[in-house]
Motif scaffolding. Structure first.
Motif, PDB file in Angstrom:
ATOM      1  N   MET A 150      65.958  -4.850  -0.027  1.00  0.00           N
ATOM      2  CA  MET A 150      64.504  -5.236  -0.637  1.00  0.00           C
ATOM      3  C   MET A 150      64.864  -5.425  -1.399  1.00  0.00           C
ATOM      4  N   PRO A 151      65.081  -6.638  -2.129  1.00  0.00           N
ATOM      5  CA  PRO A 151      64.984  -7.369  -3.846  1.00  0.00           C
ATOM      6  C   PRO A 151      62.741  -7.550  -4.038  1.00  0.00           C
ATOM      7  N   MET A 152      62.838  -6.839  -5.129  1.00  0.00           N
ATOM      8  CA  MET A 152      61.665  -7.310  -5.475  1.00  0.00           C
ATOM      9  C   MET A 152      61.586  -8.362  -6.708  1.00  0.00           C
ATOM     10  N   TYR A 203      55.493  -5.940  -8.348  1.00  0.00           N
ATOM     11  CA  TYR A 203      56.623  -6.156  -9.112  1.00  0.00           C
ATOM     12  C   TYR A 203      56.999  -5.718 -10.220  1.00  0.00           C
ATOM     13  N   SER A 204      56.327  -6.127 -11.646  1.00  0.00           N
ATOM     14  CA  SER A 204      56.353  -5.717 -12.921  1.00  0.00           C
ATOM     15  C   SER A 204      56.542  -4.655 -12.967  1.00  0.00           C
ATOM     16  N   ASN A 205      55.772  -3.732 -12.612  1.00  0.00           N
ATOM     17  CA  ASN A 205      55.407  -2.192 -12.277  1.00  0.00           C
ATOM     18  C   ASN A 205      56.508  -1.667 -12.447  1.00  0.00           C
ATOM     19  N   LYS A 206      57.462  -0.556 -13.067  1.00  0.00           N
ATOM     20  CA  LYS A 206      58.292   0.241 -12.719  1.00  0.00           C
ATOM     21  C   LYS A 206      57.902   1.420 -11.534  1.00  0.00           C
ATOM     22  N   ASP A 207      56.856   1.421 -12.065  1.00  0.00           N
ATOM     23  CA  ASP A 207      56.268   2.336 -11.080  1.00  0.00           C
ATOM     24  C   ASP A 207      56.221   2.113  -9.522  1.00  0.00           C
ATOM     25  N   LEU A 208      55.684   1.444  -9.233  1.00  0.00           N
ATOM     26  CA  LEU A 208      55.289   0.120  -7.741  1.00  0.00           C
ATOM     27  C   LEU A 208      57.547   0.178  -7.533  1.00  0.00           C
ATOM     28  N   VAL A 211      62.868 -18.029   1.577  1.00  0.00           N
ATOM     29  CA  VAL A 211      62.553 -16.784   1.085  1.00  0.00           C
ATOM     30  C   VAL A 211      63.229 -16.407   0.414  1.00  0.00           C
ATOM     31  N   TRP A 212      65.054 -15.895   0.491  1.00  0.00           N
ATOM     32  CA  TRP A 212      65.364 -15.133  -1.097  1.00  0.00           C
ATOM     33  C   TRP A 212      65.269 -15.891  -1.892  1.00  0.00           C
ATOM     34  N   THR A 213      64.997 -15.496  -3.027  1.00  0.00           N
ATOM     35  CA  THR A 213      64.743 -15.239  -4.507  1.00  0.00           C
ATOM     36  C   THR A 213      63.461 -16.533  -5.110  1.00  0.00           C
ATOM     37  N   LYS A 214      62.334 -16.466  -3.078  1.00  0.00           N
ATOM     38  CA  LYS A 214      61.161 -17.562  -3.335  1.00  0.00           C
ATOM     39  C   LYS A 214      59.800 -15.839  -3.366  1.00  0.00           C
ATOM     40  N   LYS A 215      60.221 -15.606  -2.215  1.00  0.00           N
ATOM     41  CA  LYS A 215      59.161 -14.824  -2.093  1.00  0.00           C
ATOM     42  C   LYS A 215      58.940 -14.045  -2.450  1.00  0.00           C
ATOM     43  N   PRO A 216      58.285 -13.039  -2.957  1.00  0.00           N
ATOM     44  CA  PRO A 216      58.188 -11.719  -4.253  1.00  0.00           C
ATOM     45  C   PRO A 216      58.629 -10.409  -3.847  1.00  0.00           C
ATOM     46  N   TRP A 217      59.080 -10.477  -2.412  1.00  0.00           N
ATOM     47  CA  TRP A 217      59.524  -8.768  -1.987  1.00  0.00           C
ATOM     48  C   TRP A 217      60.472  -9.199  -0.773  1.00  0.00           C
TER      49      TRP A 217
END
Length: 516
Positions: free
Chosen positions: A277-279, A286-291, A400-406
């Protein structure tokens, strides 16, 4: 340093030792060995109208068809041993910076052109340069020069030593193509066992056996056809009704239907394939490490393995190195499902009340939609709400892949740690599907690649796995076996673990078996 098969075997021993072949259904029928003839039809769970004959941009559908058309400098055999294919042999300088490849004599392209060093140079250079968008650009990033030393010798000079370099040349994006005005001819003319007949991208492609193919015991079929069948149920029905002879990515939810059919053989191969599940870490939140940590703690991996894979795999630990691989970080603590920790990191990220969206489709991997719904339920226990967005199968990998954020995705894995990390996790690589970068990781990647001390190299790869595990932008819940199925009319030897479908060489290695 001259190449020897026994040295190559050690590089791949980890994955080979873990390979398992499940043969289910009726007892095996007797075979008298390979024989020529017949039209082989293969159904694969991929394909799009944007597919191309240019190997720089191959995705799942073209990998199977492309291997039928083309030859490679090296080949990871079904037994896990690296062998020469187009290259007859190779030698390395003591520092592994300069590699000299001796080409096999008498090889002929489908257009009648004889293989020479200029073809190899053009084929490799096709993926290099600032303007290249090739998925293999990162693999060749350390190459500083490629030159001929006569008509049948190619010398490759690297910026830094790489003991694994010959393995990289088996990457499915790096076939040998004829040179045309100094550039690689990407029209589909190759050195492989089959000649391009027709392509209808997103639907099917066919080829006929090449009369002058150099391998005496390969490419047994008279002709082959690869069909794009995204839906797993449709692939299964096509196999059961005889419309295809083999399929990849069997639907584990309905695999019991195949197990009951005495005319079907199921194969289960443990290798390096993993579901992810790539972000996109360059996009909020998703730039937030805690997320990212919240989402890693918020998935029940054992439930995923039991429910989605029916046990056909192993639990993952948020990095791409299979437990079977040589430098797997066995001492890295296994991340467990912990809704309380997931909730803690989510709140620490300042995202309480925020709803996330996870894009998915069956094109990502079999059961991907169910996996996303299961994940949604896991996260709900941590107070994290997500929407599951079901995307169209057609064009999923382009739109979708590499285009959508998650989103959901899968990787077939690679034969070495350096290969996987260099192609997907190094900063700025074309196939870095999270756009993640880490300075320490990049530093270790370069050092480990050239390190000849096995213990030191292992320590560096272990640290790199820890960095991705903790900081990376990907959830890796499981390593999935390659589970496919074929008609018992098809004969085969040992099935390789390096990629799906016998290293994507099913069209070359399989045949129509004689009945008992």
């Amino acid at each position: 340093m001259q190449w020897r098969p026994e040295l190559s075997r050690r590089h791949f021993l980890g994955v080979s030792a873990a390979a398992t072949l499940g043969l289910m259904g009726a007892p095996l029928r007797a075979q008298t060995g390979p024989k020529r003839g017949g039209h082989f039809r293969l159904g694969v769970g991929g394909g799009a109208t944007t597919d191309t004959l240019d190997p720089a941009n191959w995705k799942p559908f073209m990998t199977s068809y492309g291997h039928a058309l083309h030859g490679y400098l090296t080949e990871v055999g079904a037994d896990g041993v690296l062998r020469g294919e187009v290259a007859e042999s190779w030698e390395a300088s003591p520092d592994a910076k300069i590699w000299t490849f001796k080409l096999r004599a008498g090889l002929e392209f489908h257009n009648g052109k004889s293989l020479s060093a200029e073809d190899v140079i053009a084929s490799l250079n096709h993926h290099r340069g600032e303007g290249s968008k090739s998925a293999a650009k990162a693999i060749l990033a350390s190459v500083v020069d490629i030159r001929a030393d006569g008509p049948d010798v190619v010398v490759v000079e690297l910026a830094t030593g790489n003991a694994d370099f010959p393995y990289l040349l088996d990457d499915y994006h790096l076939p040998m193509m004829p040179a045309k005005d100094g550039l690689a001819d990407t029209s589909g003319v190759g050195l492989g066992g089959y000649v391009l007949e027709m392509t209808d991208f997103g639907v099917k492609a066919s080829a006929t056996r090449f009369a002058n193919y150099w391998k005496p015991n390969a490419a047994w079929f008279d002709s082959i056809e690869v069909l794009a069948i995204h839906d797993a149920t449709a692939r299964t029905n096509a196999l059961l009704t005889g419309q295809i002879h083999a399929m990849d990515r069997a639907d584990l939810k309905t695999i019991h239907m195949l197990e009951r059919n005495q005319g079907i053989e199921i194969t289960s191969i443990a290798g390096t394939q993993h579901y992810t599940m790539p972000m996109l870490v360059d996009q909020a939140p998703y730039s937030n490490k805690d997320l990212r940590l919240a989402l890693k703690y918020g998935i029940d991996r054992q439930q995923f393995l039991d429910t989605i894979l029916r046990g056909y795999g192993q639990i993952g630990n948020d990095h791409p190195i299979s437990p079977a691989m040589r430098y797997a970080a066995k001492d890295l603590p296994q991340r467990a499902y912990d809704p309380d920790r997931a909730k803690f990191h989510f709140e620490k990220a300042g995202l309480s009340g925020t709803k996330l969206s996870l894009s998915t489709a069956e094109a990502a991997f079999p059961g991907a939609v169910d996996a996303a719904v299961l994940y949604q339920q896991n996260l709900a226990a941590a107070g994290i709400e997500i929407d599951v967005l079901r995307e169209p199968n057609d064009g999923y990998w382009d739109n979708v892949w590499t285009k959508k954020p998650w989103c959901t995705a899968f990787w077939s894995g690679r034969a070495t740690e350096d290969w996987m990390f260099s192609q997907v996790y190094a900063s700025g690589t074309e196939w870095n599907d999270t756009r993640w970068g880490n300075e320490r990781f990049d530093e270790l990647l370069l050092k480990a690649r050239a390190e000849l001390d096995e213990n030191l190299r292992g320590e560096m790869y272990a640290e790199m796995q820890g960095i991705v595990h903790e900081d990376g932008g990907v959830v890796v819940p499981v390593f999935a076996n390659y589970v496919g199925a074929m008609s018992r009319k098809i004969g085969h030897g040992t099935i390789g673990t390096s990629w799906a479908l016998d290293g994507y060489r099913s069209t070359e290695r399989w045949w129509f078996a004689e009945e008992a």
